[in-house]
Design a protein around this motif. Structure first.
Motif, short mmCIF file in Angstrom:
data_model
loop_
_atom_site.label_atom_id
_atom_site.label_comp_id
_atom_site.label_asym_id
_atom_site.label_seq_id
_atom_site.Cartn_x
_atom_site.Cartn_y
_atom_site.Cartn_z
N PHE A 168 27.87 -19.96 14.63
CA PHE A 168 28.06 -19.95 13.19
C PHE A 168 29.54 -19.88 12.83
CE2 PHE A 168 28.16 -18.06 8.95
CZ PHE A 168 27.20 -18.80 8.29
N ALA A 169 30.28 -19.00 13.49
CA ALA A 169 31.71 -18.85 13.20
C ALA A 169 32.47 -20.13 13.53
CB ALA A 169 32.29 -17.67 13.97
N CYS A 170 32.17 -20.75 14.65
CA CYS A 170 32.84 -22.00 15.02
C CYS A 170 32.48 -23.13 14.06
CB CYS A 170 32.48 -22.40 16.45
SG CYS A 170 33.21 -21.31 17.69
N LEU A 171 31.23 -23.17 13.68
CA LEU A 171 30.76 -24.23 12.78
C LEU A 171 31.44 -24.15 11.43
CD1 LEU A 171 28.62 -26.51 12.59
CD2 LEU A 171 27.07 -24.81 11.67
N VAL A 172 31.46 -22.99 10.82
CA VAL A 172 32.06 -22.86 9.49
C VAL A 172 33.59 -22.78 9.55
CG1 VAL A 172 30.01 -21.82 8.50
CG2 VAL A 172 31.81 -20.35 9.39
N GLY A 173 34.14 -22.49 10.71
CA GLY A 173 35.59 -22.41 10.84
C GLY A 173 36.27 -23.75 10.68
N GLY A 174 35.55 -24.84 10.87
CA GLY A 174 36.14 -26.17 10.73
C GLY A 174 36.16 -26.70 9.31
N PHE A 175 35.53 -26.01 8.38
CA PHE A 175 35.45 -26.54 7.02
C PHE A 175 36.81 -26.63 6.35
CE2 PHE A 175 30.86 -24.85 6.61
CZ PHE A 175 30.39 -25.96 7.30
N GLY A 176 37.64 -25.64 6.52
CA GLY A 176 38.93 -25.64 5.82
C GLY A 176 39.86 -26.73 6.29
N SER A 177 39.85 -27.03 7.57
CA SER A 177 40.80 -28.01 8.10
C SER A 177 40.31 -29.45 8.00
CB SER A 177 41.13 -27.67 9.55
OG SER A 177 39.95 -27.71 10.33
N ALA A 178 39.01 -29.65 7.99
CA ALA A 178 38.48 -31.03 7.97
C ALA A 178 37.20 -31.10 7.16
CB ALA A 178 38.24 -31.50 9.40
N TYR A 179 37.26 -30.66 5.92
CA TYR A 179 36.04 -30.58 5.11
C TYR A 179 35.38 -31.94 4.92
CZ TYR A 179 32.84 -29.21 1.42
OH TYR A 179 31.71 -28.98 0.69
N GLU A 180 36.18 -33.00 4.79
CA GLU A 180 35.58 -34.32 4.56
C GLU A 180 34.73 -34.79 5.72
OE1 GLU A 180 39.49 -35.25 6.58
OE2 GLU A 180 38.89 -33.91 4.96
N ARG A 181 35.00 -34.27 6.92
CA ARG A 181 34.21 -34.66 8.09
C ARG A 181 33.18 -33.61 8.48
NH1 ARG A 181 39.47 -36.21 9.34
NH2 ARG A 181 39.79 -34.37 10.59
N THR A 182 33.29 -32.40 7.96
CA THR A 182 32.41 -31.33 8.42
C THR A 182 31.50 -30.75 7.36
OG1 THR A 182 34.12 -29.67 8.02
CG2 THR A 182 34.03 -30.62 10.24
N HIS A 183 31.62 -31.17 6.09
CA HIS A 183 30.84 -30.53 5.03
C HIS A 183 29.34 -30.69 5.23
CE1 HIS A 183 30.88 -34.61 3.42
NE2 HIS A 183 29.83 -34.26 2.72
N ALA A 184 28.91 -31.75 5.87
CA ALA A 184 27.48 -31.94 6.10
C ALA A 184 26.92 -30.91 7.08
CB ALA A 184 27.20 -33.35 6.61
N MET A 185 27.79 -30.33 7.88
CA MET A 185 27.34 -29.32 8.84
C MET A 185 27.02 -27.98 8.18
SD MET A 185 29.42 -29.97 12.35
CE MET A 185 31.05 -30.05 11.66
N SER A 186 27.32 -27.85 6.90
CA SER A 186 26.97 -26.60 6.23
C SER A 186 25.45 -26.42 6.19
CB SER A 186 27.57 -26.55 4.83
OG SER A 186 27.14 -27.64 4.07
N TRP A 187 24.70 -27.52 6.29
CA TRP A 187 23.24 -27.40 6.34
C TRP A 187 22.82 -26.85 7.70
CZ3 TRP A 187 21.37 -27.22 1.83
CH2 TRP A 187 21.96 -27.95 0.80
N ALA A 188 23.56 -27.18 8.76
CA ALA A 188 23.28 -26.59 10.06
C ALA A 188 23.60 -25.10 10.03
CB ALA A 188 24.09 -27.29 11.15
N ALA A 189 24.66 -24.73 9.32
CA ALA A 189 24.99 -23.31 9.17
C ALA A 189 23.87 -22.59 8.43
CB ALA A 189 26.32 -23.16 8.43
N LEU A 190 23.28 -23.24 7.44
CA LEU A 190 22.16 -22.65 6.72
C LEU A 190 20.97 -22.43 7.66
CD1 LEU A 190 20.99 -21.71 4.01
CD2 LEU A 190 20.24 -24.07 3.64
N CYS A 191 20.72 -23.37 8.54
CA CYS A 191 19.62 -23.21 9.51
C CYS A 191 19.90 -22.04 10.45
CB CYS A 191 19.42 -24.50 10.30
SG CYS A 191 18.77 -25.85 9.32
N LEU A 192 21.14 -21.90 10.91
CA LEU A 192 21.49 -20.77 11.78
C LEU A 192 21.33 -19.45 11.04
CD1 LEU A 192 24.65 -22.05 13.68
CD2 LEU A 192 22.40 -21.58 14.63
N ALA A 193 21.69 -19.43 9.76
CA ALA A 193 21.54 -18.21 8.96
C ALA A 193 20.07 -17.86 8.78
CB ALA A 193 22.23 -18.39 7.61
N ALA A 194 19.25 -18.85 8.52
CA ALA A 194 17.81 -18.60 8.38
C ALA A 194 17.22 -18.10 9.71
CB ALA A 194 17.10 -19.86 7.92
N TRP A 195 17.69 -18.67 10.81
CA TRP A 195 17.24 -18.22 12.13
C TRP A 195 17.62 -16.75 12.35
CZ3 TRP A 195 14.07 -18.58 15.94
CH2 TRP A 195 14.34 -17.92 17.14
#
Length: 144
Positions: free
Chosen positions: A71-98
């Motif tokens: 989770f930390a690695c996944l969301v850590g990339g948002f600030g530096s490359a949001y245009e390429r990583t914003h879709a992964m926020s849904w994967a972060a949501l799945c990890l949070a639900a898990w």
């Protein structure tokens, strides 16, 4: 005779506008705060077995360690490359639900109350933060 040259794809006006929008989105204090909170949630989740005291349960300890780091690695990339990583926020949501469901699933029996409460609270906070991160890119488009 020379072949006509066309501009490279990375110079396309739509790509440049998308990158500018992403930089503008992640440069706000709210976006930076969300990203920091999300990374802290991941770090806490990874360390929670030792903080809360349920490191004797090896299955939940391993689960929280792996899920927290991911989770930390996944969301850590948002600030530096949001245009390429914003879709992964849904994967972060799945990890949070898990994270919320994990204490009851990983071993088949309930863990100590502190482990359950810790996972549920950090899971809910992570879900809210992941949804907020997913909505960052949508906020400006909705206002136009």
């Amino acid at each position: 005779m020379t072949a006509p040259t066309s501009p490279r794809i990375d110079q396309h006006p739509d790509i440049l506008a998308l990158r500018a929008h992403s930089e503008e989105t992640t440069a706000t204090p709210a976006a930076q705060g969300l990203e920091a909170l999300a990374v802290l949630c991941g770090v806490y989740l990874a360390a929670s077995p030792w903080i809360v005291g349920f490191n004797g349960f090896s299955t939940l300890t391993a689960n929280n360690l792996i899920t927290g780091i991911a989770f930390a690695c996944l969301v850590g990339g948002f600030g530096s490359a949001y245009e390429r990583t914003h879709a992964m926020s849904w994967a972060a949501l799945c990890l949070a639900a898990w994270t919320i469901m994990a204490p009851w699933i990983v071993s088949g029996h309930a863990f100590i109350t502190a482990a359950n409460v810790s996972n549920v609270v950090v899971g809910i906070v992570s879900c809210v933060v992941a949804l907020a991160l997913a909505g960052l890119g949508l906020g400006r488009r909705a206002r136009r």
